[in-house]
Write a protein that holds these residues in place. Structure first.
Motif, PDB file in Angstrom:
ATOM      1  N   ILE A  22      -1.513   4.560   8.132  1.00 12.78           N
ATOM      2  CA  ILE A  22      -2.471   3.652   7.503  1.00 12.78           C
ATOM      3  C   ILE A  22      -1.960   2.235   7.709  1.00 12.78           C
ATOM      4  O   ILE A  22      -0.805   1.932   7.407  1.00 12.78           O
ATOM      5  N   ILE A  23      -2.822   1.385   8.238  1.00 13.69           N
ATOM      6  CA  ILE A  23      -2.471  -0.014   8.469  1.00 13.69           C
ATOM      7  C   ILE A  23      -3.451  -0.869   7.675  1.00 13.69           C
ATOM      8  O   ILE A  23      -4.644  -0.903   7.979  1.00 13.69           O
ATOM      9  N   THR A  24      -2.973  -1.552   6.656  1.00 11.98           N
ATOM     10  CA  THR A  24      -3.884  -2.352   5.843  1.00 11.98           C
ATOM     11  C   THR A  24      -4.160  -3.683   6.535  1.00 11.98           C
ATOM     12  O   THR A  24      -3.319  -4.219   7.258  1.00 11.98           O
ATOM     13  N   GLY A  25      -5.370  -4.195   6.312  1.00 12.64           N
ATOM     14  CA  GLY A  25      -5.748  -5.457   6.926  1.00 12.64           C
ATOM     15  C   GLY A  25      -5.671  -5.401   8.434  1.00 12.64           C
ATOM     16  O   GLY A  25      -5.076  -6.275   9.072  1.00 12.64           O
ATOM     17  N   SER A  26      -6.290  -4.376   9.025  1.00 12.33           N
ATOM     18  CA  SER A  26      -6.083  -4.114  10.452  1.00 12.33           C
ATOM     19  C   SER A  26      -7.321  -4.284  11.311  1.00 12.33           C
ATOM     20  O   SER A  26      -7.425  -3.699  12.386  1.00 12.33           O
TER      21      SER A  26
END
Length: 264
Positions: free
Chosen positions: A11-15
């Motif tokens: 999971i990569i936030t702000g991606s």
């Protein structure tokens, strides 16, 4: 070195753009199944479409949520209850005179830049610890060490991420879960380019001139003497997420072009 993340979930936030998008692409290229997050469904959909255009075999899904709120973080957790790799990248920034930054702005920066990472790490680290494998990263900044006078409120949040990252690494001591902070310097991300583009338009000069001047005036200690690219930052993140980085934890991994003039 061949980094193979097949079978891993990230999971990569702000991606949807910038550093976050570059990290998502890098992890997908290494074989990980990725989750792109952004504030609107359109941005998420556009990012996934762009990613799959470059990497047709990429396994990518998306979640639209405002991670600056507890409700938004819970929405992500509800849709993606477990992960192997968590990249806490979402953040906001903007120059503003210290005396003009009101309480609401301080709180907003705290909620988005710090509490999103705290809430998500608190949840996902439990599963990683139970499975005895995981990677957690906090995308901090050289501004967390060299606090910029024009963005004290921003620098504060990036310093806090360094503390949380180091502390959480200690909490997970003795496990195969690593926790690290990534410290970019000025990077050609969407937000930075928009800010510099506005300056270029106001002053009637080229974007390249503004970028060069920005580095010279604001980061004179830079050794590379230029803005980094999101991909250069992503390379460090992908390595730190890899099995090869199993002994790298509790670290502040600098990708700031030598701006921080210290040996450690």
């Amino acid at each position: 070195m061949k980094i193979d993340l097949r079978g891993k979930h990230a999971i990569i936030t702000g991606s949807t753009a910038g550093i976050g998008y570059a990290i998502a692409e890098g992890l997908a290229n290494a074989g990980a199944e990725i989750v792109v997050t952004g504030r609107t469904q359109q941005r998420v959909d556009d990012a996934i479409a762009a990613l799959k255009k470059r990497l047709p075999e990429a396994r990518a899904t998306g979640v639209a949520a405002d991670l600056g709120t507890a409700e938004g973080c819970q929405a992500l957790i509800d849709q993606q209850p477990e992960t192997d790799i968590l990249i806490n990248n979402v953040g906001i920034f903007g120059p503003q005179d210290f005396f003009d930054v009101d309480d609401a702005t301080w709180q907003q920066f705290f909620d988005v830049n710090i509490m999103s990472a705290v809430r998500l790490s608190r949840h996902y680290a439990k599963g990683m610890r139970e499975r005895d494998w995981g990677r957690i990263q906090f995308v901090s900044s050289e501004s967390g060490i060299n606090i910029p006078s024009e963005m004290v409120h921003y620098g504060m949040t990036k310093s806090a991420l360094l503390s949380i990252s180091r502390g959480l690494a200690k909490v997970l001591s003795g496990t195969q879960v690593t926790v690290n902070a990534i410290l970019p310097g000025p990077t050609r991300s969407e937000g930075v380019l928009n800010m510099l583009s506005d300056i270029a338009q106001k002053e009637g000069i080229s974007q390249q001139e503004v970028e060069a001047r920005f580095v010279k005036e604001n980061r004179p200690s830079s050794i590379i003497q230029r803005l980094a690219t999101p991909e250069e930052v992503a390379h460090m993140s992908v390595y730190a997420a890899s099995p090869q980085a199993s002994a790298t934890t509790g670290a502040a991994l600098r990708v700031e072009g030598g701006i921080v003039d210290t040996l450690t």
